[in-house]
Structures are given as C-alpha cells and as structure tokens.
Design a protein around this motif. Sequence first.
Motif, PDB file in Angstrom:
ATOM      1  N   GLY A 123       0.840  -1.186  -0.102  1.00 48.60           N
ATOM      2  CA  GLY A 123      -0.052   0.008  -0.128  1.00 48.60           C
ATOM      3  C   GLY A 123       0.963   1.421   0.124  1.00 48.60           C
ATOM      4  O   GLY A 123       0.563   2.107  -0.690  1.00 48.60           O
ATOM      5  N   GLY A 124       1.884   1.242   0.832  1.00 47.46           N
ATOM      6  CA  GLY A 124       2.750   2.491   0.806  1.00 47.46           C
ATOM      7  C   GLY A 124       3.280   2.916  -0.574  1.00 47.46           C
ATOM      8  O   GLY A 124       3.816   3.954  -0.557  1.00 47.46           O
ATOM      9  N   ASN A 125       3.841   1.715  -1.325  1.00 46.85           N
ATOM     10  CA  ASN A 125       4.556   1.808  -2.526  1.00 46.85           C
ATOM     11  C   ASN A 125       3.668   2.832  -3.625  1.00 46.85           C
ATOM     12  O   ASN A 125       4.351   3.510  -4.400  1.00 46.85           O
ATOM     13  CB  ASN A 125       4.784   0.368  -3.404  1.00 46.85           C
ATOM     14  N   PHE A 126       2.499   2.880  -3.496  1.00 53.32           N
ATOM     15  CA  PHE A 126       1.715   3.965  -4.533  1.00 53.32           C
ATOM     16  C   PHE A 126       2.438   5.320  -4.391  1.00 53.32           C
ATOM     17  O   PHE A 126       2.721   5.950  -5.426  1.00 53.32           O
ATOM     18  CB  PHE A 126       0.272   3.999  -4.016  1.00 53.32           C
ATOM     19  N   ALA A 127       2.660   5.891  -3.113  1.00 53.61           N
ATOM     20  CA  ALA A 127       3.252   7.375  -3.001  1.00 53.61           C
ATOM     21  C   ALA A 127       4.633   7.464  -3.663  1.00 53.61           C
ATOM     22  O   ALA A 127       4.702   8.459  -4.292  1.00 53.61           O
ATOM     23  CB  ALA A 127       3.069   7.670  -1.624  1.00 53.61           C
TER      24      ALA A 127
END
Length: 537
Positions: free
Chosen positions: A133-137
């Motif tokens: 989920g964090g990788n999107f940013a």
Amino acid sequence: MADLKKWDVEDPKFWESEGKKIANRNLWISIPSLLCGFAVWLYWGIITVQMLNLGFPFAKSELFTLMAIAGLTGATLRIPSSFFIRLCGGRNTIFFTTALLMIPAFGAGMALQDKNTPLWVFQLLALLSGLGGGNFASSMSNISFFFPKKQQGLALGLNAGLGNFGVTTMQIIVPLFMTFGAFGAMGGDPMTLVSSSGTLIGKIEAGSDTWIQNAGFVWLLLLVPLAFAGWFLMNNIKTPEVSPDIGNPVSSFAKITFMLLIGFITAIFGLWLMLPESANGSGFGVPKEVVLVLVIASTVFLLKALPGEIGTSLKRQYKIFNNKHTWVMSVIYTMTFGSFIGFAAAFPLAIKVIFGYSHVMVDGVMTHDTINPNGPSALMYAWMGPFIGALIRPVGGWISDKVGGALVTQICSVIMVASALGVAHYMKAAYASASPEEFFVPFFILFLVLFAATGIGNGSTFRTIAMVFPKEQAGPVLGWTSAVAAYGAFYIPKVFGEQIKATTPEYALIGFAIFYGVCVFINWWFYLRKSGEFYNP
C-alpha cells in the motif's frame, strides 16, 4: 546507466532524442511493480474468504481484522513513502520496495499450509503486506519527474490506473491459482474445501482440493523478475530538483528501512490500542477514529523530528497544512478513493458472510453460521467491483476536463448516497433470510454502481486538486490526500467486521451514506457556490 546527471524533459529536443525512451522504460517497469504492490496489500480480502471455506479456526470478525491491519499499515506507510524519491532516488526506491514485497508473499504461502498457524502470524503477515500500500506514494512521485508537464497527466493516469488494476488482477489470479498445484512438491499439499468456493470461471464444490498457499507464492513469479528489472533498467535522476544527494544504494536502503519502521511502529501501536485481547490487542477498545488521528499525527510528527535532510525536506513540504483546501480535498478524496479501496478490501468477505450462510432461527435466536449451498461464490463475483472502479477512473478525469471537476464530484456523491442506502436495504433483507441469495442481484448491481461512482469521482477530484493548488503544492497535496484516503482500506473492513459481529451489517452502509451526504454539502460549499473562492474547478 543507473544515474542520470542531466534531465531536462521540458526541452523538446532532449525529450525526443533521449528523454522519452528512458521515461517510458521507467514507466513500464513501475506499472507492474505498483500492480504487485496493490495485489499483495489487498489479497487478504480473498485469502480470508478461502480460510472460511476451508474451516480455519477463526471467527469472522477476526478475519476482518486481517484486512484492517493491512489497510491501516499500507495507508500509514504512504506518509514516509511520499518522501523517498528525493532522499533515496527512484531506481533505489522502486527496486528495494518491490523486493520487500517478497517477504509477506513468501510468508503467506508458508503460513497458509497449516490450519493450526496462530492468528498472530497472519496478523504479522497482514502488517507486512502494508508495504504494498505504501508503494503507491513513492511510485507516483517518481514517475512525475520523468515526464514533461504536458504528458504528466497521461503518465500518472497510466501508473495509478493500471496500478489500481492490481486489485482486480489479484481477485482473478489468486482464486485460479488456488485450484491446482502450480508449484509441485515445493508448493506444499492441498487442503479440502468444507464449503463451496469459486473462480472467475465458476463455482467449486465442497470436497474439492485447493492450494490456498498459492495466494502468496504466485506473486513471487512476478516480484523476482521485477526486482531485477528495477535494479538493472530503472534510473535515479541525480539533478538538484529531484534526487541531488542520495549517497550509495546501501545508505538509500537504510534510509527507506528506517522511515518505514516509523510507519510500522505507529501503526502497530494504533492497532494494539484498538484490537481486543482475543485478537492480540490491548483490550482497551480505543475507538478506531481516535486511533486514526493518533497514528497519522504521530507518524507526521516523528518524521518531521528526524535530523538532517529528511526533517528539513519535510518542513518545507508541510506548508500544505496551512491551506484549508488541503483538508477539504482530503475529506472529498476519502469519499471517492477511500470508498473504492475500502470496498475492494471488504467486498469478497461481505458477499461470503451475508450470502454464503443461511440466516435461520434456532430456539428463538437468529443464527448466521449454517452454510448456504445456494449462495453465490464471492470469488466468482468480487473482482467485478474494483475492475469497474479502476477502468472508469480515467473517464472521470476526461469528463471533468469538459464540464468541471467539482460538478462531476457532486453528481458522483449523490449517486453514492443513493446506492449505499440501496445496498443497506438489501443487506438487511438478506441477513434476515434463510435464502439470502434471493436478494443478491439487486445488492450486487447497486454495489457495482457504487464502485463506478467512486472511480469517476477519483478522476474528478484529481482534476480539482490540480486546479485549486499552486504547482509547487499540488504534488505534496496529491501525496497527502492519497495517504489519508487509503485509510479507507482499514476503516471500511473494520466497520463491516464490527457490524457483522453486531448482526447489523446494513448500519455500515447507512453510516457511509451519511458521510457521503456531508461530502455533498462540503463540495457544494467550497467549489459549487457562485460566491465561493473557486467555482467548479
């Protein structure tokens, strides 16, 4: 090869001669990497359904906590991930964060081979899934630097839109791979279904063999080659505007690890405050809304307190919090993207729990644990909602360019209020019926309408942010709002779990409809009043 010292994509000659080729190569490695991130982040929505089908010894509400844990962690990790590219470089960041996804994917494959694996192991793996989920940013931030302004919309749209397809891809691939021993003897033994399951192709009857561990192992087939591609084919842009001083790769990996640890620590603390003792929490029962505020505030504060370049860089970017529109758009984007990602996480298990069981009176008490042989397969239908939401997202941006973003958002908000109330009505009817499948078609159609409205709204809100904020603030605001909205992946499964435990699942949708109604007013007040600061941006 890996480091670009000269990078001026606004110069047409440079762009055509060398920039375009490099940018497109980085984009087409970034997209499948982000797709895998979304898949690993949200695969607990499918895994938990199959755990129920196999008779894993966990309560339904405990299984909903696995999605909530992954949701909370993934959203929290977006906050530090927003700043990785400047501090660590694009190639270093995408390679390392993609490689890290192998840990939860392999771990899930191992843990799912034994029904006696304790709940805390699955909770730990759900926590680590939050990396996806964090990788999107960081992915969105990285791609924005590779393209000239006039092409950024398309590049970011492809990266985000096709990345979002990770949810649908996962909801199709995982059920299919669970039907056969894809990895032979190395992949472990099958288990036998105690209730019927399904795939995109059709229903699978109870008594069939299934390889639930493939839900984790299958992603290694993509993650291993993608890590190699990221390392050997992507680039760090070492110019003053992008990543001026990233040091060597090992120091970059250390910075990323340290900043991710801050996100993990605040998320773990929030989860411990909220979860009951039976689910390895404190038992304090701190309300989830309070936990959200605590987790976001403590993550932001701890990152800002870091010494050196990290703290300095963040102080400059934190100026967005002085702009009231940052907070307004955070609420509106939570309505659209927060709903999309939250419903994508909760939809499969909601179908299973409401329609996969017959709700019958036993000795004057309504029970919800008699398997319904006529129930629709969650794994056969659940992928359609996120598919529609992701597919229609670019349409929202395109329509908004023609008629204005706020107007499109307003229409979507009204549709979301109506469809959420409709879903609540059929949920209530189904959850009190011995044959809930009679109510499935209207429930499902209204939920697809809800997904479509969130998808169009995602596109229109991005357009409004681009119009309302000055250029230097639009990027950080997009990062911040996407982090806040991603908490929908935590909040919505948590609410569903609580309301199913209370035997009133319809209350979840009624609550969401009330929130959407508030957003209708907020959007009108700030962006659709003729006398407002902005009109229909």
